[in-house]
Design a protein around this motif. Structure first.
Motif, PDB file in Angstrom:
ATOM      1  N   TYR A   1      -9.540   1.229   4.713  1.00  0.00           N
ATOM      2  CA  TYR A   1      -8.344   1.015   5.490  1.00  0.00           C
ATOM      3  C   TYR A   1      -8.129  -0.440   5.860  1.00  0.00           C
ATOM      4  CZ  TYR A   1      -7.053   5.614   7.446  1.00  0.00           C
ATOM      5  OH  TYR A   1      -6.601   6.874   7.675  1.00  0.00           O
TER       6      TYR A   1
ATOM      7  N   SER B   1      -3.094   1.308   6.736  1.00  0.00           N
ATOM      8  CA  SER B   1      -2.616   1.485   5.370  1.00  0.00           C
ATOM      9  C   SER B   1      -3.803   1.403   4.420  1.00  0.00           C
ATOM     10  CB  SER B   1      -1.561   0.441   5.008  1.00  0.00           C
ATOM     11  OG  SER B   1      -2.166  -0.827   4.812  1.00  0.00           O
ATOM     12  N   TYR B   2      -3.569   1.914   3.226  1.00  0.00           N
ATOM     13  CA  TYR B   2      -4.648   2.031   2.239  1.00  0.00           C
ATOM     14  C   TYR B   2      -4.009   2.022   0.867  1.00  0.00           C
ATOM     15  CZ  TYR B   2      -8.565   4.382  -0.177  1.00  0.00           C
ATOM     16  OH  TYR B   2      -9.589   4.723  -1.018  1.00  0.00           O
ATOM     17  N   SER B   3      -4.596   1.235  -0.054  1.00  0.00           N
ATOM     18  CA  SER B   3      -3.976   1.121  -1.371  1.00  0.00           C
ATOM     19  C   SER B   3      -4.202   2.361  -2.222  1.00  0.00           C
ATOM     20  CB  SER B   3      -4.540  -0.090  -2.105  1.00  0.00           C
ATOM     21  OG  SER B   3      -5.894   0.155  -2.432  1.00  0.00           O
TER      22      SER B   3
ATOM     23  N   SER C   1      -8.362   0.519  -3.550  1.00  0.00           N
ATOM     24  CA  SER C   1      -9.106  -0.626  -3.059  1.00  0.00           C
ATOM     25  C   SER C   1     -10.545  -0.262  -2.747  1.00  0.00           C
ATOM     26  CB  SER C   1      -8.432  -1.161  -1.801  1.00  0.00           C
ATOM     27  OG  SER C   1      -9.315  -1.989  -1.079  1.00  0.00           O
TER      28      SER C   1
ATOM     29  N   HIS D   1       0.834  -1.199   0.000  1.00  0.00           N
ATOM     30  CA  HIS D   1       0.000   0.000   0.000  1.00  0.00           C
ATOM     31  C   HIS D   1       0.868   1.247   0.000  1.00  0.00           C
ATOM     32  CE1 HIS D   1      -3.846  -2.019   1.828  1.00  0.00           C
ATOM     33  NE2 HIS D   1      -3.599  -2.375   0.585  1.00  0.00           N
TER      34      HIS D   1
END
Lengths: 110, 113
Positions: free
Chosen positions: B102, B93-95, B98, B29
């Motif tokens: 989160y 985290s976060y892509s 997506s 991410h």
């Protein structure tokens, strides 16, 4: 300043009741709204909403976004004691920043 | 398939001590965040990063520092611990693309005495 408001802040119901949790926001460059359930540890993801008027459903939980009213609701039908948790609403803007509301503490009594 | 890993899970610090909260994600991410959650309050953003080598302040950055030398790691440093930093800290985290929002770590409960 970006802001997310949730109501009620606290709610006590009995098993089998239906509850509606509210989230309203003032955010620049809104991208999406997310609902999380937080029990003892980290929040777990429930729904991501980006389009107005389209209901998302997962079992007894459902949620819908109203972009005109800048709000969302989370419904839980036939509540169970395992639904007791803090429900967090968060809004994401196009800068990928998340703004969280204070949460609604739901207590479901047997 | 570890997701977001935070260490330690618990820590007690004395006023003025320093420590680093570790956060590692294995999902590649780009976006990573540090939040603190105080009792009865929502999450507040401390620092965030949109990619390796890039960090920025959030809502409550004072008393903290971060670095992002790799995509995987995003440590949070407390230089001079104060009682006001007693809180539960979450790394996330976060892509960026997506559909699942989160991914959170399990949290670090920090007490400063």
């Amino acid at each position: 300043e970006d802001k997310v408001v949730q109501s009620p802040l606290s709610l006590v119901v009995h098993e089998g009741d239906t509850v509606t949790l509210n989230c309203s926001y003032e955010v620049t460059n809104f991208r999406s709204l997310l609902w999380y359930k937080q029990e003892k540890k980290a929040p777990t993801f429930l729904f991501m909403l980006t389009s107005s008027g389209i209901e998302k459903k997962s079992g007894r939980l459902s949620s819908i976004l109203d972009k005109k009213e800048l709000s969302s609701i989370l419904n839980i039908t036939a509540t169970q004691t395992g639904d007791s948790a803090i429900y967090l609403c968060a809004v994401v803007n196009y800068g990928q920043n998340f703004v969280f509301g204070p949460g609604t503490r739901l207590s479901v009594l047997p | 398939n570890a997701g977001v890993t935070q260490t330690p899970k618990f820590r007690i610090l004395k006023i003025g001590q320093s420590m680093t909260l570790q956060c590692t994600q294995d999902m590649n991410h780009n976006y990573m965040y540090w939040y603190r959650q105080d009792p009865g309050m929502g999450l507040k953003l401390i620092y965030y990063s949109v990619g390796a080598g890039i960090t920025d302040k959030g809502e409550v950055p004072n008393g903290y520092n971060v670095s992002r030398s790799t995509t995987e790691d995003f440590p949070l440093r407390l230089e001079l611990a104060a009682p006001s930093q007693t809180s539960v800290y979450f790394c996330a985290s976060y892509s960026g693309g997506s559909n699942y929002g989160y991914t959170f770590g399990s949290g670090t409960r920090l007490t400063v005495v």
